[in-house]
Motif scaffolding. Structure first.
Motif, short mmCIF file in Angstrom:
data_model
loop_
_atom_site.label_atom_id
_atom_site.label_comp_id
_atom_site.label_asym_id
_atom_site.label_seq_id
_atom_site.Cartn_x
_atom_site.Cartn_y
_atom_site.Cartn_z
N GLU A 85 52.08 60.00 55.06
CA GLU A 85 52.49 59.43 53.78
C GLU A 85 53.07 60.45 52.81
O GLU A 85 52.75 61.64 52.88
CB GLU A 85 51.29 58.77 53.07
CG GLU A 85 50.76 57.52 53.73
CD GLU A 85 49.68 57.79 54.74
OE1 GLU A 85 49.51 58.95 55.17
OE2 GLU A 85 48.99 56.83 55.13
N THR A 86 53.88 59.95 51.89
CA THR A 86 54.30 60.75 50.73
C THR A 86 53.31 60.48 49.60
O THR A 86 53.11 59.32 49.20
CB THR A 86 55.72 60.36 50.29
OG1 THR A 86 56.61 60.69 51.35
CG2 THR A 86 56.12 61.11 49.02
N GLU B 176 62.34 58.39 38.98
CA GLU B 176 63.69 58.47 39.58
C GLU B 176 63.76 59.56 40.65
O GLU B 176 64.32 59.36 41.72
CB GLU B 176 64.74 58.72 38.50
CG GLU B 176 65.12 57.45 37.77
CD GLU B 176 66.05 57.69 36.59
OE1 GLU B 176 66.62 58.79 36.49
OE2 GLU B 176 66.16 56.76 35.77
N VAL B 177 63.16 60.71 40.34
CA VAL B 177 63.18 61.81 41.32
C VAL B 177 62.43 61.39 42.59
O VAL B 177 62.91 61.60 43.70
CB VAL B 177 62.56 63.11 40.74
CG1 VAL B 177 62.52 64.21 41.78
CG2 VAL B 177 63.34 63.58 39.52
N VAL B 178 61.26 60.77 42.40
CA VAL B 178 60.45 60.38 43.57
C VAL B 178 61.21 59.35 44.41
O VAL B 178 61.26 59.44 45.63
CB VAL B 178 59.07 59.84 43.13
CG1 VAL B 178 58.32 59.22 44.30
CG2 VAL B 178 58.24 60.96 42.50
N ARG B 179 61.87 58.41 43.74
CA ARG B 179 62.65 57.41 44.51
C ARG B 179 63.78 58.09 45.27
O ARG B 179 64.04 57.76 46.43
CB ARG B 179 63.21 56.34 43.57
CG ARG B 179 62.12 55.39 43.07
CD ARG B 179 62.66 54.38 42.09
NE ARG B 179 61.58 53.81 41.31
CZ ARG B 179 61.70 53.38 40.06
NH1 ARG B 179 62.86 53.46 39.42
NH2 ARG B 179 60.66 52.89 39.44
N SER B 180 64.41 59.09 44.60
CA SER B 180 65.53 59.75 45.29
C SER B 180 65.03 60.54 46.51
O SER B 180 65.78 60.81 47.44
CB SER B 180 66.28 60.68 44.32
OG SER B 180 65.51 61.83 44.09
N THR C 299 62.64 59.39 48.46
CA THR C 299 61.99 58.45 49.40
C THR C 299 62.88 57.24 49.69
O THR C 299 62.41 56.09 49.68
CB THR C 299 60.64 57.96 48.80
OG1 THR C 299 60.89 57.46 47.47
CG2 THR C 299 59.61 59.05 48.74
N GLU C 300 64.14 57.50 49.89
CA GLU C 300 65.12 56.44 50.22
C GLU C 300 65.08 55.29 49.22
O GLU C 300 65.22 54.11 49.58
CB GLU C 300 64.88 55.92 51.64
CG GLU C 300 65.06 57.01 52.68
CD GLU C 300 64.69 56.58 54.08
OE1 GLU C 300 63.99 55.57 54.25
OE2 GLU C 300 65.10 57.28 55.02
N GLY C 301 64.84 55.64 47.95
CA GLY C 301 64.88 54.63 46.88
C GLY C 301 63.62 53.82 46.73
O GLY C 301 63.53 52.98 45.82
#
Ligand code: NAD
Ligand code: ZN
Ligand code: ZN
Length: 386
Positions: A188-189, A245-249, A251-253
């Protein structure tokens, strides 16, 4: 003896007070050899968890057994032990059937109850944590009385130093609980908000439980640096970047599988949030828990070791529901994990003492509180030696 006594918010002093004595046949008296200041002590220090009584602060301590009550058969004078911060009887429904030792039904007779409210119905007793949590004196002292000593304290192998094991009293099992509550399976992340002592321990625990990627978030550059060094995490500075936003970028959004709140109610926040929470009669803010709801993926888990103490308006319940999140938190059940984590430390799988930045004599405890609270002198963790 000398002990660090709470007088009122921002006023703690090393006073001379009577030595503790055995009051119950299951008590032990410990001569404290090492004790630490915790982020949880800061909530008392900063007046968010107040008390009218004076008491000895400190729930992270270890030392040498001086004396035991007649029912303590597992320890003898001279044994070196670490003491879990929750005071738990080991025999009630929550201690036995649930292994939820911070909810012990016997250790906080005056204020315990099912409510969990602001002024009534608290959990089990805690060392050095106000009248509401049992009114027990804590361990930032030369000696401490340890109730249920036949159940809580753990003997330490000779080959391990005090500093190698001291954090088994609280912050390692606490960080580990945050990861255990999220039921990590591997790969997991995991994003941990807060790179204080607890946040860094949660990051170390995430690796231990097989995380694929571990990301630490904080607002203090020196603490982000510490997280990189001590936990090998990637880091995000929340003052410079939009964390979600950084985390989504990364983790493929989608967002992270797991977000951990290791900050709690004293989170740094905007002036607007400060004003609205004060007007709403809230104690501190739930800002970081909201940040976790943002940065976690749909169907992900949010866990909090960060302490909260009141109702919070505008809590994003709709987001929680729409994203189908899991949420767990609370005081950590140290007794449940400590034996396994002692082995982890003994086997060298996780190192705990690399977060210590300050070692002070107990007589300088006031200074320790100040620099830890103000984040001065690159302070991450203060260990006091009585
Ligand atoms: P700490 O105060 O040293 O760490 C908090 C960190 O959060 C600091 O590094 C701070 O810079 C950072 N921070 C503040 N605002 C932030 C924001 N908006 N975004 C990101 N980071 C932010 O404290 P600690 O000793 O690491 O403890 C952390 C929390 O865990 C506290 O609330 C403490 O009471 C709690 N705690 C809980 C348990 C438990 O059993 N659940 C046990 C120990 C500690
Ligand atoms: Zn603590
Ligand atoms: Zn109990």
């Amino acid at each position: 003896m000398k002990a660090l006594v709470y007088h009122k918010p921002k006023d703690v002093k090393v006073d001379t007070i009577p030595d503790p004595i055995i009051k119950d046949s299951r008590d032990a008296i410990i001569r404290v050899t090492a004790t630490a200041i915790c982020g949880s002590d800061l909530h008392i220090y900063n007046g968010l968890i107040p008390d009218k009584q004076k008491f000895v602060v400190g729930h992270e301590f270890m030392g040498i057994v001086e004396e035991t009550g007649t029912d303590v058969q597992n320890l003898k004078r001279g044994d070196r032990v670490v003491v879990p911060f929750p005071i738990a009887c080991g025999q009630c429904y929550f201690c036995q059937q649930q292994e939820l030792h911070t909810h012990c039904e016997n250790s906080n007779p005056e204020f315990y109850g099912p409510e969990g409210d602001l002024t009534k119905g608290k959990g089990g007793g805690l060392f050095g944590y106000t009248s509401m949590y049992g009114g027990y004196d804590g361990g930032q002292a030369e000696y401490a009385r340890v109730p249920y000593a036949d159940f809580g304290p753990r003997k330490v192998p000779d080959e391990l130093t005090d500093e190698q094991v001291l954090f088994l009293t609280d912050i390692f099992p606490t960080g580990y609980s945050a990861i255990d509550w999220a039921n990590l399976q591997g790969g997991e992340t995991v994003v941990v908000f807060g790179c204080g002592p607890v946040g860094i321990m949660a990051q170390k625990s995430a690796w231990l439980r097989g995380a694929g990627r571990v990301i630490g978030v904080d607002i203090q550059p020196y603490r982000l640096e510490k997280a990189k060094q001590a936990a090998g995490s990637e880091v995000i500075n929340a003052t410079e970047q939009n964390v979600a936003e950084v985390v989504r970028s990364m983790t493929e959004g989608r967002g992270a599988d797991v977000c951990v709140d290791a900050v709690g109610m004293e989170a740094d926040r905007s002036l607007l949030k400060k004003v609205t929470s004060t007007l709403g009669g809230q104690v501190g803010s739930a800002k970081v828990l909201e940040d976790c709801f943002d940065a976690v993926r749909r169907g992900g888990m949010v866990t909090t070791t960060g302490v909260y103490a009141s109702y919070h308006n505008n809590f994003p319940l709709g987001k929680f529901f729409d994203k189908g999140l899991g949420l767990r938190g609370g005081q950590a059940p140290v007794q449940r994990h400590i034996d396994y984590l002692m082995e982890v430390v003994r086997d060298g799988k996780v190192k705990l003492d690399d977060i210590i930045t300050h070692r002070l004599p107990l007589s300088e405890a006031e200074h320790g509180y100040k620099i830890f609270n103000e984040k001065e002198d690159n302070c991450v963790k203060v260990v006091l030696k009585p």
